[in-house]
Design a protein around this motif. Structure first.
Motif, PDB file in Angstrom:
ATOM      1  N   VAL A   1       0.817  -1.197   0.000  1.00 55.30           N
ATOM      2  CA  VAL A   1       0.000   0.000   0.000  1.00 55.30           C
ATOM      3  C   VAL A   1       0.860   1.260   0.000  1.00 55.30           C
ATOM      4  CG1 VAL A   1      -0.274   0.368   2.495  1.00 55.30           C
ATOM      5  CG2 VAL A   1      -2.167   0.910   0.958  1.00 55.30           C
ATOM      6  N   ARG A   2       2.101   1.152   0.484  1.00 54.34           N
ATOM      7  CA  ARG A   2       2.987   2.324   0.479  1.00 54.34           C
ATOM      8  C   ARG A   2       3.343   2.734  -0.947  1.00 54.34           C
ATOM      9  NH1 ARG A   2       6.186  -0.384   5.103  1.00 54.34           N
ATOM     10  NH2 ARG A   2       5.161   0.457   6.949  1.00 54.34           N
TER      11      ARG A   2
ATOM     12  N   SER B   1      -5.388   1.325  -2.972  1.00 53.88           N
ATOM     13  CA  SER B   1      -6.505   0.963  -3.853  1.00 53.88           C
ATOM     14  C   SER B   1      -7.769   0.913  -3.027  1.00 53.88           C
ATOM     15  CB  SER B   1      -6.263  -0.398  -4.506  1.00 53.88           C
ATOM     16  OG  SER B   1      -6.359  -1.446  -3.554  1.00 53.88           O
ATOM     17  N   ALA B   2      -8.916   0.887  -3.706  1.00 53.72           N
ATOM     18  CA  ALA B   2     -10.196   0.820  -3.006  1.00 53.72           C
ATOM     19  C   ALA B   2     -10.264  -0.431  -2.138  1.00 53.72           C
ATOM     20  CB  ALA B   2     -11.342   0.844  -4.014  1.00 53.72           C
ATOM     21  N   GLY B   3      -9.780  -1.564  -2.670  1.00 53.33           N
ATOM     22  CA  GLY B   3      -9.816  -2.806  -1.909  1.00 53.33           C
ATOM     23  C   GLY B   3      -8.965  -2.748  -0.656  1.00 53.33           C
ATOM     24  N   MET B   4      -7.797  -2.130  -0.744  1.00 54.99           N
ATOM     25  CA  MET B   4      -6.942  -1.986   0.429  1.00 54.99           C
ATOM     26  C   MET B   4      -7.588  -1.073   1.468  1.00 54.99           C
ATOM     27  SD  MET B   4      -3.215  -1.636  -1.368  1.00 54.99           S
ATOM     28  CE  MET B   4      -2.384  -3.045  -2.149  1.00 54.99           C
TER      29      MET B   4
ATOM     30  N   LEU C   1      -7.259  10.789   2.079  1.00 56.58           N
ATOM     31  CA  LEU C   1      -7.493   9.382   2.399  1.00 56.58           C
ATOM     32  C   LEU C   1      -6.355   8.507   1.876  1.00 56.58           C
ATOM     33  CD1 LEU C   1      -9.281   7.172   3.562  1.00 56.58           C
ATOM     34  CD2 LEU C   1     -10.522   7.126   1.384  1.00 56.58           C
ATOM     35  N   GLU C   2      -5.815   8.834   0.732  1.00 56.61           N
ATOM     36  CA  GLU C   2      -4.708   8.057   0.180  1.00 56.61           C
ATOM     37  C   GLU C   2      -3.471   8.153   1.075  1.00 56.61           C
ATOM     38  OE1 GLU C   2      -2.306   7.357  -4.036  1.00 56.61           O
ATOM     39  OE2 GLU C   2      -3.678   9.042  -3.831  1.00 56.61           O
ATOM     40  N   TYR C   3      -3.160   9.340   1.583  1.00 49.94           N
ATOM     41  CA  TYR C   3      -2.042   9.475   2.515  1.00 49.94           C
ATOM     42  C   TYR C   3      -2.280   8.630   3.772  1.00 49.94           C
ATOM     43  CZ  TYR C   3       0.477  13.250   0.125  1.00 49.94           C
ATOM     44  OH  TYR C   3       1.226  13.989  -0.770  1.00 49.94           O
TER      45      TYR C   3
ATOM     46  N   TRP D   1       0.475   2.604   9.109  1.00 55.44           N
ATOM     47  CA  TRP D   1       0.033   1.261   9.490  1.00 55.44           C
ATOM     48  C   TRP D   1       1.202   0.396   9.943  1.00 55.44           C
ATOM     49  CZ3 TRP D   1      -5.109   0.156   9.622  1.00 55.44           C
ATOM     50  CH2 TRP D   1      -5.946   1.104   9.031  1.00 55.44           C
ATOM     51  N   THR D   2       0.928  -0.446  10.951  1.00 48.97           N
ATOM     52  CA  THR D   2       1.917  -1.417  11.408  1.00 48.97           C
ATOM     53  C   THR D   2       1.604  -2.773  10.787  1.00 48.97           C
ATOM     54  OG1 THR D   2       0.720  -2.302  13.324  1.00 48.97           O
ATOM     55  CG2 THR D   2       1.905  -0.213  13.632  1.00 48.97           C
ATOM     56  N   ASN D   3       2.505  -3.739  10.988  1.00 50.04           N
ATOM     57  CA  ASN D   3       2.296  -5.078  10.431  1.00 50.04           C
ATOM     58  C   ASN D   3       1.139  -5.830  11.082  1.00 50.04           C
ATOM     59  OD1 ASN D   3       4.289  -4.902   8.492  1.00 50.04           O
ATOM     60  ND2 ASN D   3       5.874  -5.811   9.795  1.00 50.04           N
TER      61      ASN D   3
END
Length: 799
Positions: free
Chosen positions: A334-335, A339-342, A661-663, A669-671
């Motif tokens: 994601v970095r 995407s919409a799904g993510m 929202l994209e940023y 996020w962490t693992n």
């Protein structure tokens, strides 16, 4: 040979069970946590658990919502009243440094060094040691619908599963161990380790901690060294082990399990004041009265936690590839490109975190989890923005009953809030500090970061009391709780404000978190726009509530006069909304806060809604604040991005809302799918509330009598569905479904009312189908007459 086939059948059955464990909503991870920030998370609003996930040397860090470690004895704020005229006069003369230094000196003379809140810290570690063996396969996962944190592995002896969840129904942490081979383990409770440089601190703050086993329970006891009137004196934890088959024995302060077919561990923790006998007795009763069949424990969890979680669901067409990504893969990919799904998967994770960490209290900076004795900013409740973003999805996310945690917390602190108002300004009413944890006294002061002059906290809190009414239409709550809190918040401002020569009130001293004008580094100021917005909103809300409750016209007219005497908003020469409504204070755009956009965080300020010029200034202000964000991958303090996003939605700026929202999707996020304060670091739950709230608003946004459908729907969300969203007016959107051609809405109102529904310019209201209500259309807006409890369906085509 028969034994071989029996073992094979067991392995096949267990592998099928593992496959069944894969959550529809949740994640799978392929490696244990290397640090506590990457632990699997579960919580029930009272207790939290962080599962590290090591197969043979498991550590589960336990937390309790009330365990703020007493560090400094709270003090009554110094009496500022004799100096108040001087503070105001110096401010009006532009001597902001002198004001900051004066306040700092008064505090230092009275109490010495700066005081922080009591920090939120771990309760105890539950350790489970099992015989080591070569591991052939391993995974860990979280099921958001059950709050199970699961560790699974296969070694040379067999396949094993260890499940942990904090039960909302039963109020305990449950750990369940089962395998194809017998389970052998050692179990203990003990203090979370600390680093060597913390020795002196820990010896002072925790005078004793011990573990012993007696009468069928493992007992962990902790005593605080600097307990004060607002804190517990310590806490106790009880642990009970139940096995099927095999043998359970005691070894010192540990339990030893040998060759069991199943193991269930129940753990409960509670703080005590004075004697701990009552706490221990209650914990014993709780653990003894629980039905320890795991399937029944889990069913009760599904009926409580699961039903709350599943009230709202989102589908953005996540592909099988995205759905099958491990958490590590998703966070890494994601970095590069979201995407919409993510975003759908992140929405699900974030909603889970806030549900798990809301119960006794609202979420603090770290939700309900801590694996450190020195959390950043003490992991307290920071009231100048953090906690508000954390709770921002509870109402539109259709979990309004969880807002009681926020209201209960503030109401417990009312006496302290009144003391703050009296000591600082000789005012009636309440003053909510910027930082609180175990008490509500304003003890946090600083020379530059002079939050002692931030007075907007009570009014901001009052807005959520009123917003709860707007969402639920609960008149009893409005009368018995919201109106009382709003009145005390407004009383403060009526006593505090200074009348100017032009007939307009002046807010002095004032504070715009946590910014300073370009002219100087001192953050105290005059007429912070945020303060003015809060006062106006509070006054308007009070007037609206008073009309509902039948308060006298005389009182209402007095508040209307008060409202008319507040300062007007201003636009700078550069076209942005001014952050300080006072000459000689120039906007500082290179800052993470955008407090002067307060009026468009939630229900937009009436004056802004009625002014195209102010709306354009707001849009330009958002874009100016985004410039520094873009240079820093979103930048520090992610909750500020959420506020920018909320403002962009209210201004129907799709491009900016989508960019924000994209940023938020890419960098925080962490693992373990937890969220962070800064890009890539500082475990923090603020945006776990902000992201689902922002996504929801981008699809459906509301204010009283008005619903905006798809105000800022991202262009690449060509197909999707959201279910269960709550709108103001107690309107539940059972579903909002869309594709490239049309949209289909199903909604139910709890009361009969007229509502306007705005689909924007992309939809042809001349080509629609409506069932279940009367309706009319004018100027591109649909007016519908909703009947209480009657489902309405609307289908509209794109132009």
């Amino acid at each position: 040979m028969r034994q071989f086939y029996t073992l094979l059948l067991l392995l096949l059955a267990f592998n099928l069970a593992l496959k069944a464990n894969e959550p529809q909503k949740g994640f799978v991870s392929w490696l244990p946590a290397a640090k506590w920030e990457d632990a699997l998370l579960t919580g029930n609003g009272t207790m939290g658990a962080m599962v590290m996930g090591n197969p043979f040397e498991e550590t589960i860090i336990l937390n309790h919502a009330l365990l703020y470690l007493p560090n400094e004895k709270p003090v009554i704020p110094p009496d500022m009243i004799p100096h108040l005229d001087e503070i105001k006069q110096l401010s009006l003369e532009g001597k902001y440094q002198e004001v900051a230094e004066l306040g700092f000196k008064l505090w230092q003379d009275a109490y010495g060094a700066k005081r922080w809140t009591d920090p939120f810290v771990p309760a105890a570690n539950l350790t489970i040691d099992m015989p080591a063996s070569n591991v052939d396969s391993y995974r860990r996962l979280v099921n958001y619908e059950t709050a199970e944190a699961i560790v699974e592995w296969t070694d040379q002896n067999g396949s094993y599963s260890r499940k942990t969840f904090a039960s909302r129904a039963d109020g305990v942490v449950v750990t369940y161990i089962k395998g194809t081979a017998p389970v052998t383990a050692e179990i203990s409770l003990h203090k979370q380790p600390h680093s060597w440089e913390q020795n002196a601190m820990m010896n002072e703050l925790i005078t004793s901690s011990s573990t012993n086993i007696e009468e069928g329970f493992m007992h962990y006891h902790c005593e605080y060294g600097k307990a004060h009137q607002y804190s517990p004196d310590g806490y106790d934890g009880l642990l009970k082990v139940i096995i099927k088959g095999g043998k359970l024995t005691e070894s010192g302060n540990r339990y030893k399990v040998q060759n069991a077919s199943e193991v269930i561990i129940l753990t409960a923790i509670d703080p005590y004041k004075g004697s701990n006998k009552g706490v221990i007795s209650n914990l014993r009763k709780k653990l003894n009265n629980i039905d320890v069949d795991y399937s029944k424990l889990l069913k009760r969890q599904k009926d409580s936690h699961g039903k709350l979680y599943n009230r709202v669901s989102l589908s953005l067409g996540a592909s099988d590839e995205v759905n099958n990504m491990t958490s590590e893969t998703l966070v890494s990919n994601v970095r590069r490109e979201s995407s919409a799904g993510m975003i759908q998967r992140q929405f699900e994770a974030a909603r889970y975190h806030i549900l798990c960490s809301t119960g006794i209290n609202p979420p603090n900076l770290q939700g309900i989890w801590s694996g450190t004795w020195t959390p950043p900013w003490c992991s307290d409740f920071t009231h100048d923005g953090n906690v508000q973003v954390a709770i921002s999805n509870l109402l539109n996310g259709n979990m309004p009953e969880l807002m009681m945690a926020y209201f209960d917390y503030h109401e417990r602190m009312m006496d302290d809030y009144r003391t703050n108002a009296k000591q600082f300004y000789g005012a009636r009413g309440i003053h909510v500090p910027s930082h609180t944890s175990s008490h509500g006294l304003n003890n946090h002061y600083d020379e530059t970061w002079c939050m002692e002059y931030w007075n907007g906290g009570a009014g901001w809190a009052a807005s959520y009391f009123y917003d709860y009414y707007l969402y639920t239409q609960d008149k009893a709550f409005l009368k018995e709780r919201a109106f009382l809190f709003m009145t005390e918040a407004l009383l403060f401002w009526e006593d505090f404000l200074t009348m100017g020569e032009d007939g307009k009130y002046i807010v002095v001293p004032s504070y715009s978190p946590e910014n300073n004008p370009l002219e100087h580094r001192w953050q105290n100021c005059i007429n912070a726009t945020m303060d003015v917005m809060i006062i106006k909103e509070l006054t308007r809300n009070w007037i609206s509530a008073a009309k509902v409750l039948g308060i006298s016209n005389k009182e209402i007219k007095a508040k209307q006069l008060f409202l008319s005497q507040l300062p007007d908003y201003q636009i700078s020469e550069d076209g942005v909304l001014r952050e300080w409504l006072w000459d000689g204070l120039t906007d500082n755009q290179g800052h993470r806060h955008a407090s002067h956009l307060y009026g468009v965080y939630e229900v937009p300020d009436k004056e802004i809604l009625e002014s195209k010029e102010l709306q354009e200034a707001v849009k330009l202000t958002i874009n100016e604040r985004m410039k520094i964000r873009k240079l820093q991958q979103g930048g520090e303090m992610a909750f500020g991005m959420c506020h920018l996003g909320f403002a962009a939605v209210n201004m129907q700026d799709e491009a900016t809302a989508s960019e924000i929202l994209e940023y938020l999707s890419k960098y925080y996020w962490t693992n373990s799918m937890a969220t962070t304060h800064n890009p890539g670091n500082l475990f923090n739950m603020d945006i776990s509330g902000g992201i689902p709230s922002l996504v929801t608003r981008m699809i459906v946004n509301s204010r009283p009598g008005y619903v905006n459908v798809f105000p800022t729907l991202p262009a690449d969300w060509e197909k999707g569905e959201i279910n269960g969203v709550l709108a103001r007016g107690n309107i539940t959107f059972e579903s909002i479904k869309w594709d490239v051609n049309s949209a289909h809405l199903k909604l139910v109102s709890a009361l009969s009312q007229k509502v306007q529904i705005d689909f924007g310019a992309d939809y042809a209201l001349g080509d629609l189908a409506v069932s279940g209500c009367r309706y009319s259309e004018k100027s591109g807006v649909l007016s519908v007459w909703l009947k209480a409890g009657q489902r309405v369906e609307i289908e509209v085509n794109k132009k």
